[in-house]
Design a protein around this motif. Structure first.
Motif, PDB file in Angstrom:
ATOM      1  N   ARG A 165      44.376  28.757  53.047  1.00  0.00           N
ATOM      2  CA  ARG A 165      44.678  27.386  52.648  1.00  0.00           C
ATOM      3  C   ARG A 165      44.073  27.086  51.275  1.00  0.00           C
ATOM      4  NH1 ARG A 165      44.337  23.241  57.845  1.00  0.00           N
ATOM      5  NH2 ARG A 165      45.918  24.288  59.117  1.00  0.00           N
ATOM      6  N   ASP A 166      44.747  26.200  50.558  1.00  0.00           N
ATOM      7  CA  ASP A 166      44.316  25.865  49.200  1.00  0.00           C
ATOM      8  C   ASP A 166      42.902  25.321  49.164  1.00  0.00           C
ATOM      9  OD1 ASP A 166      46.528  26.670  47.782  1.00  0.00           O
ATOM     10  OD2 ASP A 166      47.581  24.767  48.040  1.00  0.00           O
ATOM     11  N   ASP A 167      42.610  24.347  50.040  1.00  0.00           N
ATOM     12  CA  ASP A 167      41.304  23.694  49.976  1.00  0.00           C
ATOM     13  C   ASP A 167      40.179  24.658  50.344  1.00  0.00           C
ATOM     14  OD1 ASP A 167      42.135  23.940  52.569  1.00  0.00           O
ATOM     15  OD2 ASP A 167      41.688  21.878  53.166  1.00  0.00           O
ATOM     16  N   ALA A 168      40.427  25.558  51.303  1.00  0.00           N
ATOM     17  CA  ALA A 168      39.390  26.522  51.676  1.00  0.00           C
ATOM     18  C   ALA A 168      39.122  27.515  50.547  1.00  0.00           C
ATOM     19  CB  ALA A 168      39.801  27.262  52.949  1.00  0.00           C
ATOM     20  N   TYR A 169      40.167  27.965  49.865  1.00  0.00           N
ATOM     21  CA  TYR A 169      39.990  28.909  48.758  1.00  0.00           C
ATOM     22  C   TYR A 169      39.287  28.242  47.585  1.00  0.00           C
ATOM     23  CZ  TYR A 169      41.233  33.270  46.390  1.00  0.00           C
ATOM     24  OH  TYR A 169      41.196  34.493  45.770  1.00  0.00           O
ATOM     25  N   ALA A 170      39.618  26.976  47.340  1.00  0.00           N
ATOM     26  CA  ALA A 170      38.936  26.244  46.268  1.00  0.00           C
ATOM     27  C   ALA A 170      37.462  26.037  46.593  1.00  0.00           C
ATOM     28  CB  ALA A 170      39.632  24.901  46.037  1.00  0.00           C
ATOM     29  N   ALA A 171      37.146  25.800  47.867  1.00  0.00           N
ATOM     30  CA  ALA A 171      35.739  25.630  48.250  1.00  0.00           C
ATOM     31  C   ALA A 171      34.959  26.924  48.057  1.00  0.00           C
ATOM     32  CB  ALA A 171      35.654  25.158  49.702  1.00  0.00           C
ATOM     33  N   LEU A 172      35.584  28.058  48.332  1.00  0.00           N
ATOM     34  CA  LEU A 172      34.909  29.338  48.119  1.00  0.00           C
ATOM     35  C   LEU A 172      34.625  29.578  46.640  1.00  0.00           C
ATOM     36  CD1 LEU A 172      36.935  31.625  50.568  1.00  0.00           C
ATOM     37  CD2 LEU A 172      34.563  30.882  50.843  1.00  0.00           C
ATOM     38  N   LYS A 173      35.518  29.165  45.780  1.00  0.00           N
ATOM     39  CA  LYS A 173      35.350  29.400  44.348  1.00  0.00           C
ATOM     40  C   LYS A 173      34.269  28.517  43.745  1.00  0.00           C
ATOM     41  CE  LYS A 173      38.963  29.900  41.812  1.00  0.00           C
ATOM     42  NZ  LYS A 173      40.273  29.672  41.165  1.00  0.00           N
ATOM     43  N   ARG A 174      33.919  27.421  44.416  1.00  0.00           N
ATOM     44  CA  ARG A 174      32.887  26.523  43.880  1.00  0.00           C
ATOM     45  C   ARG A 174      31.473  27.015  44.155  1.00  0.00           C
ATOM     46  NH1 ARG A 174      36.436  22.381  45.876  1.00  0.00           N
ATOM     47  NH2 ARG A 174      35.164  22.199  47.759  1.00  0.00           N
ATOM     48  N   GLY A 175      31.308  28.062  44.911  1.00  0.00           N
ATOM     49  CA  GLY A 175      29.977  28.548  45.245  1.00  0.00           C
ATOM     50  C   GLY A 175      29.288  29.213  44.076  1.00  0.00           C
ATOM     51  N   GLN A 176      28.028  29.549  44.292  1.00  0.00           N
ATOM     52  CA  GLN A 176      27.209  30.204  43.273  1.00  0.00           C
ATOM     53  C   GLN A 176      27.101  31.705  43.486  1.00  0.00           C
ATOM     54  OE1 GLN A 176      26.109  28.497  40.653  1.00  0.00           O
ATOM     55  NE2 GLN A 176      27.027  26.622  41.525  1.00  0.00           N
ATOM     56  N   GLN A 177      27.837  32.243  44.434  1.00  0.00           N
ATOM     57  CA  GLN A 177      27.772  33.664  44.731  1.00  0.00           C
ATOM     58  C   GLN A 177      28.511  34.468  43.649  1.00  0.00           C
ATOM     59  OE1 GLN A 177      28.591  31.306  46.807  1.00  0.00           O
ATOM     60  NE2 GLN A 177      27.079  31.368  48.445  1.00  0.00           N
ATOM     61  N   PRO A 178      28.344  35.789  43.650  1.00  0.00           N
ATOM     62  CA  PRO A 178      29.096  36.623  42.695  1.00  0.00           C
ATOM     63  C   PRO A 178      30.605  36.491  42.903  1.00  0.00           C
ATOM     64  CG  PRO A 178      27.283  37.855  43.682  1.00  0.00           C
ATOM     65  CD  PRO A 178      27.374  36.560  44.436  1.00  0.00           C
ATOM     66  N   ASP A 179      31.366  36.878  41.868  1.00  0.00           N
ATOM     67  CA  ASP A 179      32.819  36.731  41.921  1.00  0.00           C
ATOM     68  C   ASP A 179      33.437  37.474  43.092  1.00  0.00           C
ATOM     69  OD1 ASP A 179      32.970  35.036  39.812  1.00  0.00           O
ATOM     70  OD2 ASP A 179      33.558  36.533  38.331  1.00  0.00           O
ATOM     71  N   ARG A 180      32.871  38.613  43.475  1.00  0.00           N
ATOM     72  CA  ARG A 180      33.470  39.396  44.556  1.00  0.00           C
ATOM     73  C   ARG A 180      33.359  38.696  45.904  1.00  0.00           C
ATOM     74  NH1 ARG A 180      28.527  41.922  43.536  1.00  0.00           N
ATOM     75  NH2 ARG A 180      27.147  42.089  45.344  1.00  0.00           N
ATOM     76  N   GLN A 181      32.515  37.655  46.004  1.00  0.00           N
ATOM     77  CA  GLN A 181      32.407  36.878  47.232  1.00  0.00           C
ATOM     78  C   GLN A 181      33.071  35.509  47.110  1.00  0.00           C
ATOM     79  OE1 GLN A 181      28.391  36.606  48.651  1.00  0.00           O
ATOM     80  NE2 GLN A 181      27.976  38.778  48.378  1.00  0.00           N
ATOM     81  N   ARG A 182      33.660  35.216  45.970  1.00  0.00           N
ATOM     82  CA  ARG A 182      34.269  33.906  45.753  1.00  0.00           C
ATOM     83  C   ARG A 182      35.782  33.945  45.738  1.00  0.00           C
ATOM     84  NH1 ARG A 182      31.742  32.110  40.323  1.00  0.00           N
ATOM     85  NH2 ARG A 182      33.147  30.349  40.665  1.00  0.00           N
ATOM     86  N   ARG A 183      36.379  35.058  45.372  1.00  0.00           N
ATOM     87  CA  ARG A 183      37.831  35.177  45.324  1.00  0.00           C
ATOM     88  C   ARG A 183      38.215  36.647  45.357  1.00  0.00           C
ATOM     89  NH1 ARG A 183      39.747  36.236  40.030  1.00  0.00           N
ATOM     90  NH2 ARG A 183      38.106  36.183  38.447  1.00  0.00           N
ATOM     91  N   LEU A 184      39.498  36.890  45.567  1.00  0.00           N
ATOM     92  CA  LEU A 184      40.006  38.251  45.586  1.00  0.00           C
ATOM     93  C   LEU A 184      40.301  38.675  44.153  1.00  0.00           C
ATOM     94  CD1 LEU A 184      40.838  40.579  47.476  1.00  0.00           C
ATOM     95  CD2 LEU A 184      43.174  39.678  47.382  1.00  0.00           C
ATOM     96  N   LEU A 185      39.615  39.689  43.689  1.00  0.00           N
ATOM     97  CA  LEU A 185      39.781  40.165  42.320  1.00  0.00           C
ATOM     98  C   LEU A 185      41.018  41.060  42.210  1.00  0.00           C
ATOM     99  CD1 LEU A 185      36.051  41.059  41.536  1.00  0.00           C
ATOM    100  CD2 LEU A 185      37.261  38.915  41.063  1.00  0.00           C
ATOM    101  N   ASP A 186      41.516  41.185  40.979  1.00  0.00           N
ATOM    102  CA  ASP A 186      42.668  42.049  40.678  1.00  0.00           C
ATOM    103  C   ASP A 186      43.867  41.696  41.544  1.00  0.00           C
ATOM    104  OD1 ASP A 186      41.178  43.898  38.804  1.00  0.00           O
ATOM    105  OD2 ASP A 186      40.041  44.241  40.652  1.00  0.00           O
ATOM    106  N   ALA A 187      44.081  40.407  41.751  1.00  0.00           N
ATOM    107  CA  ALA A 187      45.166  39.946  42.615  1.00  0.00           C
ATOM    108  C   ALA A 187      45.911  38.809  41.935  1.00  0.00           C
ATOM    109  CB  ALA A 187      44.625  39.488  43.971  1.00  0.00           C
ATOM    110  N   ALA A 188      47.165  38.644  42.317  1.00  0.00           N
ATOM    111  CA  ALA A 188      47.968  37.504  41.893  1.00  0.00           C
ATOM    112  C   ALA A 188      47.947  36.464  43.004  1.00  0.00           C
ATOM    113  CB  ALA A 188      49.395  37.932  41.589  1.00  0.00           C
ATOM    114  N   ARG A 189      47.591  35.250  42.654  1.00  0.00           N
ATOM    115  CA  ARG A 189      47.565  34.167  43.643  1.00  0.00           C
ATOM    116  C   ARG A 189      48.740  33.240  43.396  1.00  0.00           C
ATOM    117  NH1 ARG A 189      43.532  28.961  43.724  1.00  0.00           N
ATOM    118  NH2 ARG A 189      44.591  27.852  45.415  1.00  0.00           N
ATOM    119  N   VAL A 190      49.522  33.014  44.440  1.00  0.00           N
ATOM    120  CA  VAL A 190      50.649  32.098  44.349  1.00  0.00           C
ATOM    121  C   VAL A 190      50.404  30.936  45.309  1.00  0.00           C
ATOM    122  CG1 VAL A 190      52.274  33.883  43.665  1.00  0.00           C
ATOM    123  CG2 VAL A 190      51.959  33.395  46.085  1.00  0.00           C
TER     124      VAL A 190
END
Length: 647
Positions: free
Chosen positions: A253-278
């Motif tokens: 879900r959009d809101d859950a993914y946005a909440a993960l990106k707002r954290g202070q953790q490293p990028d590998r724990q905040r979003r899926l790298l090397d991926a296209a998000r639609v």
């Protein structure tokens, strides 16, 4: 040379080296497919057929058990750093020719050049796609359509998409091991073959529901910490395939993914790298009107609603009916009766959802001629929804597997049931001592000891170690337990040699029934075939336990028969074998028996038949080893309402 020129030169050299590396990696990947042995190709073809047999009906259930589809549109979400390459700005669900033939989509004339979901996914590099959107926007439908398209158009040696609900993933388990267990348990693959398929990267993971891994906050907002989701992202970013990130598909879900990106953790724990998000876009009012018009069988009854949507394409109701989930609800609720124009007065999303969900189960049962009363269906689904949401002691369970429903009652109740049943069984074991000479002392001591063990199990606070995963006859094979089999054979041979009874016919019969017969029977279950239905899983578990009990009874009777008569041997060996094997080593079958006993009156007598009927009606769908609620909103509404509201 100026600093800017030197920087341009470094970038040029780096780009050339990087492109050369990618070309070499692609060549290695091509040679890998060319060198794929025939057996791996045949295995992947079998797995593709199994996945299609499960996911095609599941996709049809999500569409309201109808062939009409909404041509969802999605747009690329720009990510800062390390996105996938060759990602288009927008795309659609269906190919342009399919849209022109099946519907009059408002997007067909505006953007006919948009790629369909299969073209979009196969063109990005690496093949890593994140499908996001609000609740009910069609994320799972888009993922399932992509899976079916990949299976339909796959070439020999291409990976097979396998869907895994993320809510049940223990993130301490690596992704490779999770895939192996999914193939072993859901598709009945031997562990060695499943491991080879995963190691050769012939399995494409489709991970559904990253937002369902962690409980939301009290107000319903996503948890920004989300430890399980962050651990899952770290594991996904760690996986590679030939020095390239591992291909996969992820829904969230959009809101859950946005909440993960707002954290202070490293990028590998905040979003899926090397991926296209639609991100899936809302359904325009003309497309919603076209969908409802094609679903309606009595358009006269729908005329007022159609006129309202056509006259107010930007009105409150049109904005509310911009998700596939609500459109399917409306089409189902008013399919047979009712006045759809009463929806015009609904202007808030929460009230509209409650209004439609209150009428959904009665409408579904009426459409499918169900033998169950709608009120009973609601009451039976309520505890299952609470268990799936995680209102008990074990957290959320996206998949309702019959052999795992023993976690619904309190854990102490299951322990006490097993312990008391074991005590009762060994108390009955002492009855033959009254009629068999020279056995009173031995059986009395045995009965007292076993009753004590049963009471210990019933009163202890810790559960005994026991395998609760489903079993088939393959679990009786000696190579499934090589250490125990070796110890058993060694002990029997040593005992036979020591007591000079190697040539005794009764020991030969015991050895044949206890060891060779399971080996011959397991040859019937050597290769995976059709997908096992959820009800068949628990049936195979009971069949495996019953056969094991019979074999132990035969071997014990032959062994005890050296001292007692045949009738006395049966009276001594059979109760002891049944109590010892079924109650202590029964595993999932014993736990399921305890669950059905403790939940009598709360759930229907034929629970498996009820769940199958609910799946056919569209309330549930097949998923993994069991059943999933058709939509998260339906699950949460049922969990919050113990009784059906007055419609």
């Amino acid at each position: 040379m100026a600093e800017e020129d030197r920087a341009d030169a470094r970038n040029t050299v780096y780009g050339d080296v990087r492109d050369s590396t990618l070309i070499q990696a692609q060549r290695v990947d091509v040679h890998h497919h060319e060198a794929t042995p025939h057996r791996w190709t045949a295995w992947s073809d079998t797995l593709a057929r199994q996945v299609r047999d499960i996911e095609e009906p599941a996709c049809r259930r999500l569409l309201g058990d109808d062939h009409m589809r909404i041509d969802l549109r999605y747009g690329l979400v720009e990510e800062a750093g390390r996105p996938a390459r060759n990602a288009r700005e927008a795309g659609r669900l269906l190919p342009s020719d399919s849209v022109a033939e099946s519907s009059e989509s408002s997007w067909s004339s505006e953007s006919p050049e948009l790629p369909d979901i299969w073209t979009y996914f196969t063109s990005i590099s690496p093949h890593r796609l994140v499908i996001s959107g609000p609740a009910g926007s069609g994320k799972t439908v888009l993922a399932l359509e992509l899976m079916l398209a990949l299976i339909e158009k796959r070439a020999p040696g291409d990976p097979v998409p396998v869907r895994i609900p993320l809510a049940d993933w223990d993130t301490r388990t690596p992704l490779d091991k999770l895939l192996v267990e999914q193939l072993r348990q859901v598709y009945d693959w031997p562990r060695c073959r499943a491991r080879q398929l995963v190691e050769r990267r012939l399995v494409l993971p489709v991970l559904d529901g990253l937002d369902e891994m962690d409980e939301p906050l009290r107000g319903g907002n996503p948890n920004p910490n989300a430890p399980r989701a962050r651990a899952a992202l770290a594991e996904l970013n760690r996986m590679q395939r030939y020095r390239e990130p591992m291909p996969l598909i992820l829904t969230v879900r959009d809101d859950a993914y946005a909440a993960l990106k707002r954290g202070q953790q490293p990028d590998r724990q905040r979003r899926l790298l090397d991926a296209a998000r639609v991100a899936i876009e809302p359904v325009p009012a003309p497309d919603a009107l076209t969908y409802l018009t094609r679903r309606a069988t009595d358009r006269t009854r729908w005329r007022s609603l159609f006129d309202h949507l056509a006259a107010r394409p930007d009105g409150p109701l049109a904005r509310l009916l911009s998700t596939p989930w609500r459109l399917c609800l409306v089409a189902t609720v008013y399919a047979a009766k009712g006045d759809p124009s009463e929806l015009v007065r609904r202007r808030r999303a929460r009230k509209l959802d409650a209004f439609l969900l209150a009428r959904y189960i009665p409408a579904v049962t009426a459409l499918h001629g169900d033998q169950y009363d709608p009120a009973d269906v609601h009451r039976w689904l309520h505890p299952l929804a609470r268990h799936a949401r995680g209102d008990g002691d074990y957290g959320p369970h996206a998949v309702l597997a019959l052999h795992e429903l023993w976690r619904m009652p309190p854990d102490v109740a299951v322990r006490r049931f097993r312990g008391l049943l074991l005590s009762l069984g060994y108390f009955i074991l002492g009855i033959p001592a009254l009629v068999i000479p020279d056995s009173l002392g031995t059986l009395t001591m045995l009965g007292i000891a076993m009753c004590g063990i049963g009471l210990f199990i019933a009163l202890s606070k810790r559960e005994l170690r026991n395998d609760s995963s489903p079993r088939t006859l393959r679990h009786l094979s000696p190579w499934h337990h090589p250490f125990h089999f070796t110890a058993l054979v060694t002990g029997m041979v040593s005992l036979a040699l020591t007591t000079s009874m190697l040539a005794d016919i009764r020991w030969a019969v015991s050895l044949t029934c206890g060891v060779l017969l399971p080996i011959m029977l397991t040859q019937l279950f050597h290769s995976p075939a059709d997908v096992v239905a959820p009800r068949q899983i628990i049936r195979q578990e009971f069949a495996s336990t019953a056969l094991g009990t019979v074999l132990v009874c035969v071997a014990s009777t032959v062994t005890v028969g050296r001292r007692y008569s045949l009738l006395d041997s049966v009276l001594l060996a059979v109760p002891a074998s049944v109590c010892g094997y079924f109650i202590v080593l029964g595993g999932a079958s014993m736990r399921y028996l305890a669950f059905r006993t403790l939940t009598r009156g709360t759930l229907p007598v034929r629970l498996g038949a009820f769940l199958d009927r609910s799946t056919g009606a569209g309330l549930l769908r097949r998923g993994g080893l069991g059943y999933e609620f058709r939509h998260r909103e339906l699950r949460d509404w049922l969990a919050d309402h113990a009784e059906p509201p007055n419609s």
